[in-house]
Motif scaffolding. Sequence first.
Motif, PDB file in Angstrom:
ATOM      1  N   GLY A  47       0.846  -1.193   0.000  1.00 14.60           N
ATOM      2  CA  GLY A  47       0.000   0.000   0.000  1.00 14.60           C
ATOM      3  C   GLY A  47       0.880   1.241   0.000  1.00 14.60           C
ATOM      4  N   THR A  48       0.422   2.302  -0.668  1.00 14.22           N
ATOM      5  CA  THR A  48       1.261   3.514  -0.741  1.00 14.22           C
ATOM      6  C   THR A  48       0.568   4.765  -0.205  1.00 14.22           C
ATOM      7  N   TRP A  49      -0.613   4.597   0.396  1.00 15.55           N
ATOM      8  CA  TRP A  49      -1.318   5.751   0.976  1.00 15.55           C
ATOM      9  C   TRP A  49      -0.527   6.270   2.165  1.00 15.55           C
ATOM     10  N   GLN A  50      -0.450   7.579   2.265  1.00 22.80           N
ATOM     11  CA  GLN A  50       0.214   8.239   3.397  1.00 22.80           C
ATOM     12  C   GLN A  50       1.718   8.012   3.435  1.00 22.80           C
TER      13      GLN A  50
ATOM     14  N   ILE B 197       1.861  -3.348  -6.408  1.00 22.09           N
ATOM     15  CA  ILE B 197       1.902  -2.037  -5.756  1.00 22.09           C
ATOM     16  C   ILE B 197       0.538  -1.380  -5.929  1.00 22.09           C
ATOM     17  N   ASP B 198      -0.028  -0.911  -4.824  1.00 20.74           N
ATOM     18  CA  ASP B 198      -1.339  -0.259  -4.856  1.00 20.74           C
ATOM     19  C   ASP B 198      -1.157   1.258  -4.795  1.00 20.74           C
ATOM     20  N   CYS B 199      -1.541   1.929  -5.874  1.00 20.45           N
ATOM     21  CA  CYS B 199      -1.314   3.371  -5.988  1.00 20.45           C
ATOM     22  C   CYS B 199      -2.636   4.110  -6.172  1.00 20.45           C
TER      23      CYS B 199
ATOM     24  N   ALA C 120      -8.089  -6.653   0.084  1.00 18.20           N
ATOM     25  CA  ALA C 120      -8.250  -6.051   1.412  1.00 18.20           C
ATOM     26  C   ALA C 120      -7.360  -4.829   1.572  1.00 18.20           C
ATOM     27  N   HIS C 121      -8.004  -3.646   1.602  1.00 17.33           N
ATOM     28  CA  HIS C 121      -7.198  -2.468   1.956  1.00 17.33           C
ATOM     29  C   HIS C 121      -7.217  -2.277   3.469  1.00 17.33           C
ATOM     30  N   SER C 122      -6.227  -1.554   3.975  1.00 18.97           N
ATOM     31  CA  SER C 122      -6.042  -1.403   5.425  1.00 18.97           C
ATOM     32  C   SER C 122      -6.100  -2.771   6.112  1.00 18.97           C
ATOM     33  N   PRO C 123      -5.319  -3.748   5.648  1.00 15.49           N
ATOM     34  CA  PRO C 123      -5.469  -5.112   6.188  1.00 15.49           C
ATOM     35  C   PRO C 123      -5.010  -5.251   7.636  1.00 15.49           C
ATOM     36  N   LEU C 124      -4.336  -4.200   8.143  1.00 15.64           N
ATOM     37  CA  LEU C 124      -3.961  -4.213   9.562  1.00 15.64           C
ATOM     38  C   LEU C 124      -4.870  -3.267  10.348  1.00 15.64           C
TER      39      LEU C 124
ATOM     40  N   LYS D 128       0.569  -1.426   4.210  1.00 19.31           N
ATOM     41  CA  LYS D 128       1.496  -0.300   4.004  1.00 19.31           C
ATOM     42  C   LYS D 128       2.535  -0.312   5.115  1.00 19.31           C
ATOM     43  N   SER D 129       3.789  -0.238   4.737  1.00 18.57           N
ATOM     44  CA  SER D 129       4.838   0.030   5.718  1.00 18.57           C
ATOM     45  C   SER D 129       5.977   0.729   5.005  1.00 18.57           C
ATOM     46  N   THR D 130       6.625   1.640   5.722  1.00 14.91           N
ATOM     47  CA  THR D 130       7.821   2.275   5.168  1.00 14.91           C
ATOM     48  C   THR D 130       9.074   1.720   5.844  1.00 14.91           C
ATOM     49  N   ASN D 131       8.884   0.762   6.746  1.00 14.39           N
ATOM     50  CA  ASN D 131       9.997   0.217   7.516  1.00 14.39           C
ATOM     51  C   ASN D 131      10.447  -1.100   6.878  1.00 14.39           C
TER      52      ASN D 131
ATOM     53  N   LYS E  28       9.446  -6.707   5.102  1.00 14.17           N
ATOM     54  CA  LYS E  28       9.830  -8.131   4.957  1.00 14.17           C
ATOM     55  C   LYS E  28       8.930  -9.023   5.816  1.00 14.17           C
ATOM     56  N   GLU E  29       8.680  -8.575   7.037  1.00 13.65           N
ATOM     57  CA  GLU E  29       7.812  -9.349   7.955  1.00 13.65           C
ATOM     58  C   GLU E  29       6.428  -9.570   7.320  1.00 13.65           C
ATOM     59  N   ASN E  30       5.898  -8.540   6.691  1.00 12.84           N
ATOM     60  CA  ASN E  30       4.551  -8.632   6.111  1.00 12.84           C
ATOM     61  C   ASN E  30       4.514  -9.536   4.878  1.00 12.84           C
ATOM     62  N   PHE E  31       5.689  -9.864   4.353  1.00 12.18           N
ATOM     63  CA  PHE E  31       5.731 -10.725   3.164  1.00 12.18           C
ATOM     64  C   PHE E  31       6.052 -12.172   3.537  1.00 12.18           C
TER      65      PHE E  31
HETATM   66  N1  LIG Z   1      -9.184   2.152  -1.772  1.00 12.01           N
HETATM   67  C1  LIG Z   1      -9.206   2.865  -0.665  1.00 12.01           C
HETATM   68  O1  LIG Z   1     -10.092   3.693  -0.441  1.00 12.01           O
HETATM   69  C2  LIG Z   1      -8.137   2.648   0.368  1.00 12.01           C
HETATM   70  C3  LIG Z   1      -8.329   3.128   1.683  1.00 12.01           C
HETATM   71  C4  LIG Z   1      -7.336   2.866   2.616  1.00 12.01           C
HETATM   72  C5  LIG Z   1      -6.197   2.165   2.252  1.00 12.01           C
HETATM   73  N2  LIG Z   1      -6.027   1.737   0.967  1.00 12.01           N
HETATM   74  C6  LIG Z   1      -4.806   0.996   0.541  1.00 12.01           C
HETATM   75  O2  LIG Z   1      -4.460   0.055   1.535  1.00 12.01           O
HETATM   76  C7  LIG Z   1      -3.131   0.329   1.983  1.00 12.01           C
HETATM   77  C8  LIG Z   1      -2.946  -0.072   3.422  1.00 12.01           C
HETATM   78  O3  LIG Z   1      -3.876   0.570   4.249  1.00 12.01           O
HETATM   79  P1  LIG Z   1      -3.462   1.579   5.402  1.00 12.01           P
HETATM   80  O4  LIG Z   1      -2.244   2.281   4.973  1.00 12.01           O
HETATM   81  O5  LIG Z   1      -4.665   2.361   5.748  1.00 12.01           O
HETATM   82  O6  LIG Z   1      -3.215   0.683   6.680  1.00 12.01           O
HETATM   83  P2  LIG Z   1      -2.593  -0.739   7.079  1.00 12.01           P
HETATM   84  O7  LIG Z   1      -1.740  -1.307   6.010  1.00 12.01           O
HETATM   85  O8  LIG Z   1      -3.712  -1.535   7.613  1.00 12.01           O
HETATM   86  O9  LIG Z   1      -1.684  -0.287   8.307  1.00 12.01           O
HETATM   87  C9  LIG Z   1      -0.578   0.551   8.118  1.00 12.01           C
HETATM   88  C10 LIG Z   1      -0.020   0.911   9.490  1.00 12.01           C
HETATM   89  O10 LIG Z   1       0.485  -0.266  10.126  1.00 12.01           O
HETATM   90  C11 LIG Z   1       1.887  -0.119  10.404  1.00 12.01           C
HETATM   91  N3  LIG Z   1       2.497  -1.420  10.116  1.00 12.01           N
HETATM   92  C12 LIG Z   1       2.660  -2.020   8.899  1.00 12.01           C
HETATM   93  N4  LIG Z   1       3.214  -3.234   9.043  1.00 12.01           N
HETATM   94  C13 LIG Z   1       3.428  -3.409  10.373  1.00 12.01           C
HETATM   95  C14 LIG Z   1       3.967  -4.467  11.143  1.00 12.01           C
HETATM   96  N5  LIG Z   1       4.412  -5.580  10.582  1.00 12.01           N
HETATM   97  N6  LIG Z   1       4.025  -4.315  12.493  1.00 12.01           N
HETATM   98  C15 LIG Z   1       3.589  -3.171  13.084  1.00 12.01           C
HETATM   99  N7  LIG Z   1       3.044  -2.134  12.403  1.00 12.01           N
HETATM  100  C16 LIG Z   1       2.959  -2.259  11.057  1.00 12.01           C
HETATM  101  C17 LIG Z   1       2.366   0.989   9.487  1.00 12.01           C
HETATM  102  O11 LIG Z   1       3.447   1.693  10.049  1.00 12.01           O
HETATM  103  P3  LIG Z   1       4.941   1.711   9.395  1.00 12.01           P
HETATM  104  O12 LIG Z   1       4.811   2.304   8.010  1.00 12.01           O
HETATM  105  O13 LIG Z   1       5.700   2.584  10.333  1.00 12.01           O
HETATM  106  O14 LIG Z   1       5.420   0.287   9.380  1.00 12.01           O
HETATM  107  C18 LIG Z   1       1.129   1.876   9.398  1.00 12.01           C
HETATM  108  O15 LIG Z   1       1.048   2.699  10.539  1.00 12.01           O
HETATM  109  C19 LIG Z   1      -2.978   1.826   1.723  1.00 12.01           C
HETATM  110  O16 LIG Z   1      -1.632   2.223   1.781  1.00 12.01           O
HETATM  111  C20 LIG Z   1      -3.628   1.952   0.378  1.00 12.01           C
HETATM  112  O17 LIG Z   1      -2.752   1.505  -0.635  1.00 12.01           O
HETATM  113  C21 LIG Z   1      -6.982   1.955   0.022  1.00 12.01           C
END
Ligand SMILES: NC(=O)c1ccc[n+]([C@@H]2O[C@H](COP(=O)([O-])OP(=O)(O)OC[C@H]3O[C@@H](n4cnc5c(N)ncnc54)[C@H](OP(=O)(O)O)[C@@H]3O)[C@@H](O)[C@H]2O)c1
Length: 303
Positions: A19-22, A43-45, A201-205, A245-248, A253-256
């Motif tokens: 994920g690349t949001w934010q 890659i989701d953009c 699944a977006h925002s899968p965490l 989404k992660s920038t770390n 790697k952990e998420n993969f």
């Molecule tokens: N279509 C839509 O309307 C829509 C809406 C929302 C999202 N999306 C897509 O879905 C992607 C993911 O959603 P999201 O960014 O909302 O949230 P997410 O992937 O559910 O969670 C991201 C958050 O979790 C942290 N994180 C990631 N991996 C981790 C790990 N292994 N352990 C601990 N923390 C972890 C990240 O921090 P760090 O970066 O510091 O690791 C970040 O704060 C977006 O980037 C976008 O591409 C689409």
Amino acid sequence: MAGSFALNTGASIPSVGLGTWQIKPEVVGDTIYAAVKAGYRHIDCAPAYSNETEVGLALKKLFEDGVAKREELFITSKLWSGNHAPEDVPEAIDTTLKDLQLDYLDLFLIHGPIRIRKGTTHIPENLIPTDIPATWGAMEKLYDSGKARAIGVSNFTCKKMEDLLAVARVPPAVNQVECHLIWQQAKLRELCQSRGVHLSAHSPLGEASVLSNPVVISVAEKLQKTPAQVALRWSLQMGQSVLPKSTNEARIKENFDIFDWSIPKDLMAELSGIKQERLLKAEFAVHPLSIYKTLEDLWDGEI
Ligand SMILES: NC(=O)c1ccc[n+]([C@@H]2O[C@H](COP(=O)([O-])OP(=O)(O)OC[C@H]3O[C@@H](n4cnc5c(N)ncnc54)[C@H](OP(=O)(O)O)[C@@H]3O)[C@@H](O)[C@H]2O)c1
């Protein structure tokens, strides 16, 4: 081995996408480079993420450095709410393709069932009624042209999916929605599966909210995995791709690292009992001036 799911187009979608949001424009390039080197092929953009130009530069460098070939990657982008008019759809994909430095997308989605006046922002005064059949007609033309190898929608409820399926000449290949252990989308998943639409699944965490859930922590401890890995693996076992989404780099790697183990049936059952709540409610789309007067209207009762 990394996995994938079949789409109704005959193509496959890699099961884990970045994920690349934010992600800030100055960081997104290194993040994508690290993810593709770690094995990500998806890659989701979106233009709404204000970083597609930098994503494009990173993709170009990955191709030039021989890390991956274009045909090995699956690139998704989205039609912004201000570009729903059928005549604006071709220009919108052309801008995205130019920014990403690509000549086709693997998947192009209507970002949401929300429309604003062209060139404006998401304030209530700019919300106007959607005409999804007309917008979808323009999306179908992009599919015909080959600029979008698959087309789909995002943030569509069961009702909105059924309305679209009733008029679509090209059925949507994907519905990308909020889906995670705290909002499992059982009804929508069943509908999508029965109609051949892949649920991504977006925002899968749950934007990290899932990671502190006690049931998730307990299952992770039993499996000696991290809560994030359990959350993502659950999705794969439910048949949906995930877009963490992660920038770390360590977390990327952990998420993969979710392919060579699985969650047994009894623990899947424990996870299915987690209390449910939609976390991303999109309150900004609900207003007396909007076609959605309440959250119930926007989400057709799925709230
Ligand atoms: N279509 C839509 O309307 C829509 C809406 C929302 C999202 N999306 C897509 O879905 C992607 C993911 O959603 P999201 O960014 O909302 O949230 P997410 O992937 O559910 O969670 C991201 C958050 O979790 C942290 N994180 C990631 N991996 C981790 C790990 N292994 N352990 C601990 N923390 C972890 C990240 O921090 P760090 O970066 O510091 O690791 C970040 O704060 C977006 O980037 C976008 O591409 C689409």
